[in-house]
Design an enzyme around this catalytic site. Sequence first.
Site, PDB file in Angstrom:
ATOM      1  N   GLU A  89      13.769 -15.820  -0.977  1.00 50.41           N
ATOM      2  CA  GLU A  89      14.072 -17.003  -0.157  1.00 50.41           C
ATOM      3  C   GLU A  89      12.953 -18.032  -0.271  1.00 50.41           C
ATOM      4  O   GLU A  89      13.124 -19.198   0.058  1.00 50.41           O
ATOM      5  CB  GLU A  89      14.200 -16.617   1.328  1.00 50.41           C
ATOM      6  CG  GLU A  89      15.443 -15.819   1.655  1.00 50.41           C
ATOM      7  CD  GLU A  89      15.363 -15.286   3.080  1.00 50.41           C
ATOM      8  OE1 GLU A  89      14.632 -15.881   3.922  1.00 50.41           O
ATOM      9  OE2 GLU A  89      16.010 -14.256   3.351  1.00 50.41           O
ATOM     10  N   ASP A 136       0.833  -1.201   0.000  1.00 48.15           N
ATOM     11  CA  ASP A 136       0.000   0.000   0.000  1.00 48.15           C
ATOM     12  C   ASP A 136       0.870   1.254   0.000  1.00 48.15           C
ATOM     13  O   ASP A 136       1.871   1.331   0.711  1.00 48.15           O
ATOM     14  CB  ASP A 136      -0.873  -0.025   1.269  1.00 48.15           C
ATOM     15  CG  ASP A 136      -1.891   1.081   1.299  1.00 48.15           C
ATOM     16  OD1 ASP A 136      -2.868   0.987   0.535  1.00 48.15           O
ATOM     17  OD2 ASP A 136      -1.706   2.035   2.070  1.00 48.15           O
TER      18      ASP A 136
HETATM   19  C1  GLC Z   1      -4.060   3.234  -0.506  1.00 54.75           C
HETATM   20  C2  GLC Z   1      -5.342   2.417  -0.422  1.00 54.75           C
HETATM   21  C3  GLC Z   1      -6.444   3.301   0.058  1.00 54.75           C
HETATM   22  C4  GLC Z   1      -6.086   3.825   1.433  1.00 54.75           C
HETATM   23  C5  GLC Z   1      -4.725   4.513   1.437  1.00 54.75           C
HETATM   24  C6  GLC Z   1      -4.201   4.698   2.826  1.00 54.75           C
HETATM   25  O1  GLC Z   1      -4.125   4.208  -1.470  1.00 54.75           O
HETATM   26  O2  GLC Z   1      -5.607   1.823  -1.666  1.00 54.75           O
HETATM   27  O3  GLC Z   1      -7.681   2.651   0.096  1.00 54.75           O
HETATM   28  O4  GLC Z   1      -7.061   4.727   1.869  1.00 54.75           O
HETATM   29  O5  GLC Z   1      -3.747   3.766   0.749  1.00 54.75           O
HETATM   30  O6  GLC Z   1      -3.780   3.472   3.355  1.00 54.75           O
END
Ligand code: GLC
Length: 518
Positions: free
Chosen positions: A238, A197
């Site tokens: 790994e 993310d």
């Molecule tokens: C990313 C996710 C989103 C979230 C953001 C903060 O963009 O896809 O849904 O709100 O990160 O974690």
Amino acid sequence: MSGSTMQWWRDAVIYQVYPRSFADGNGDGVGDVAGIRARLGHLRDLGVDAIWMSPWYPSPMADAGYDVSDFRDIDPAFGTLAEAEALIAEAHEIGIRIIIDVVPNHVSSEHPWFRAALAGGPERDYFWFRKSQNMPTNWVGEFGGTTWTKVDDDTWYLHLFTPEQPDLNWEHPDVRAEFESILRFWFDRGADGIRIDSAALLFKDTALPEVTDGEPHPFHDLDAVHDVYRSWRRIADEYADRALIGEVWMPDVERFTNYLRPDELHAAFNFDLLGCAWDPYKMRSSIERTLESHAHIGAPPTWVLSNHDVTRHVTRYGRADTTFSFDNNLDGTPVDLELGTRRARAAALLTLSLPGAAYIYQGEELGLWENETIPEDQFQDPMYARRGHSRDGCRVPLPWSGDEPPYGFSAVENPADPWLPQPAEWKDRTVQTQTGDPNSMLELYRSAIRLRDFTGQELTWLEEEAELLAFTRGTGFACVLNLSETPVPLPEHRTLLLASSPLDGALLPRDTAVWLRL
Ligand code: GLC
């Protein structure tokens, strides 16, 4: 299914499950792991190679689970760790891989580290606490709004998203060690990949300068992040066949592909085509830009039409302005759903035949549109308060069967209402109604995924004519998408494999794509 298992991420079809909205096993109106397990057959019938699971960890849900308080467990609303392990095993049994979502930029304000930090412990160093009379910077957050919250007299902490998502300090070795251990935790439990993310945000300029045009950005894409991904790559290597896939929103193609160097991530989401207008010239140049930049680095391109953050593409393609950007709020502008659906069908054939991996966001295979009729007081997305746009409209629970809400979303009698309301028109979009209907979106996706087998087949553009997107894969296959105003003849071919809309005699109508056997 694509043929290759080695380096499966290179040409996989990957289906994004948004656990809150996929299927509800216990009838509380919120999706859960039991629901996903019960509906795995849908994903087998669709033919996908892998599932990417949006966060399922314990979370106060200030940002729908992207505020994680424990990366090694499952939120009780979704089930238990044992159920998650069972799901991974059951998916593997039917040949489906599992990708877990890891959120390294921030944790929940309820995470034990942040609680200890607030209590004055040494964990403060894991975050960005600053003493200052005024807000330490004027940075604008990723959802809009300020990025610092005051905890006591003159101490502030940094959060690029909501105040409930304090940013981690990636300069600290404990933070690095913790995430390496989290990766191992999930790889040891059979996860085949990690979706990372906000992958470009982790590091911040420690001098905390303001954002200034022409100067390096203080928190986007700092070079130090690459060192983290190099160490993650060593861990992935790994294990056998594990993939790291980055969420990298970045207009600069060269900076973007830096994440895909051979010792870093295996793949990253390509949002260029997602933001692009439904326009032959712009789409072709977006596709060419993507193919060239990825070929240059030897990484597989990815194709994404929708996800849990963006307006569903049936809706986008039915508007007068078919672009997408978080800065250009088009909510409530008129939508022609018939046109949007027609284009979405053509876009599916396009993206499922381009070289690389294709991502399907749950419900796109049913032709779902953005629910723009959710009453404001039912919005749950924290983005709404900061940007005036809610992502809830693309997160509505899936319709499975029956004539009225919750359309089989909940598996029990008399379930609670789904956590977000479903439109009445979705009775025509359920899995049940679409199954066996050759004209349905679902059967189009099923057929396309079944026919899709392009491993090692080079793309060659067929037509110089700009308003046709036409290409071959190898010597035996062509995809042709007509983006001109008028019907056009098809190139010479042996068999029509698939058409996104009916042909006009022997002609290919506008906004229609075909797959041809040559
Ligand atoms: C990313 C996710 C989103 C979230 C953001 C903060 O963009 O896809 O849904 O709100 O990160 O974690």
